[in-house]
Design an enzyme around this catalytic site. Structure first.
Site, PDB file in Angstrom:
ATOM      1  N   LEU A  69       0.856  -1.197   0.000  1.00 22.44           N
ATOM      2  CA  LEU A  69       0.000   0.000   0.000  1.00 22.44           C
ATOM      3  C   LEU A  69       0.882   1.232   0.000  1.00 22.44           C
ATOM      4  CD1 LEU A  69      -2.580  -0.889   2.830  1.00 22.44           C
ATOM      5  CD2 LEU A  69      -3.068  -0.795   0.383  1.00 22.44           C
ATOM      6  N   HIS A  70       0.554   2.201  -0.840  1.00 22.84           N
ATOM      7  CA  HIS A  70       1.345   3.428  -0.826  1.00 22.84           C
ATOM      8  C   HIS A  70       0.601   4.657  -1.337  1.00 22.84           C
ATOM      9  CE1 HIS A  70       1.787   2.516  -5.103  1.00 22.84           C
ATOM     10  NE2 HIS A  70       2.103   3.782  -5.272  1.00 22.84           N
ATOM     11  N   ARG A  71      -0.527   4.479  -2.029  1.00 23.54           N
ATOM     12  CA  ARG A  71      -1.184   5.617  -2.662  1.00 23.54           C
ATOM     13  C   ARG A  71      -1.780   6.561  -1.621  1.00 23.54           C
ATOM     14  NH1 ARG A  71      -1.512   4.719  -8.156  1.00 23.54           N
ATOM     15  NH2 ARG A  71      -2.886   6.493  -8.393  1.00 23.54           N
TER      16      ARG A  71
END
Length: 228
Positions: A69-71
């Protein structure tokens, strides 16, 4: 905006898919368009052969799912990030979770990090390199992610893993249409339902990658030679 601007000043455009070519045509770009596949598949084909040798991973896990996850629209908002993490925890499945620095910051800020750390089913890792990520993708059962790149990489023949996309939309529709990916959004119930379903049958169709056969770079070079 920068990408659109570059499209319109380019004389030669190398589209990874026919859908991408149609997007360029709808923009009425003036340059020549060639469908070549995506060089990301070239990279996977080349480096997946040596990733085990060069990987620094020392974990021994079987039957795990991989999550990234990074957005910003996911990790910067407490309600959304909490929903995703709760779905992961309540699935009671084994996950390996390499944590992006931005995500780590917000997991701690929102009081979610310790919940993951104290879970017996979640293995947290610091950000990993390319070879390590290749090994994780090759050996996992399926992938949960909001990454666009992983949606492409997972279709490569040496990986071929089902991807659960925790976003409301995707800029890789070809993977969804080909049965490689599934968009589930960020709602807790939808995520949990998809995880339980996928864990029972993580297999995907035997279709070829919609992003090419791994010879994209050669095709691009050939077109460059013929047109320059």
């Amino acid at each position: 905006h920068n990408r659109i601007a570059v499209d319109h000043i380019s004389e030669l455009l190398f589209a990874p898919t026919l859908n991408s070519k149609n997007n360029l045509l709808s923009e009425k770009v003036h340059g020549k368009i060639f469908v070549t596949g995506n060089t990301v598949i070239d990279s996977i084909n080349q480096f997946s052969k040596i990733s085990k040798k060069h990987s620094n991973l020392s974990i021994d896990l079987k039957e795990y799912a991989l999550m990234t996850l990074h957005r910003s629209e996911n990790v910067d908002k407490k309600l959304i990030l909490s929903s995703i993490i709760k779905g992961i925890l309540d699935s009671n499945q084994k996950f390996v979770f390499p944590i992006h620095p931005r995500t780590l910051k917000h997991l701690r800020k929102f009081g979610l990090y310790n919940k993951l750390k104290n879970s017996k089913n979640i293995l947290l890792l610091n950000s990993v390199g390319y070879f390590e990520m290749l090994e994780l993708m090759k050996n996992c059962q399926y992938i949960v992610t909001d990454s666009g790149g992983i949606q492409e990489e997972a279709t490569a023949p040496t990986i071929r893993k089902k991807v659960i996309v925790v976003r409301k939309t995707t800029d890789r529709p070809e993977a969804v249409l080909g049965g490689f990916s599934e968009i589930v959004g960020t709602n807790y119930n939808d995520i949990l339902k998809s995880l339980k379903k996928t864990s029972k049958n993580p297999s995907i169709s035997k279709k070829k990658s919609p992003y090419g056969d791994g010879n994209s770079a050669k095709k691009i070079i050939r077109h460059l030679k013929n047109n320059l």
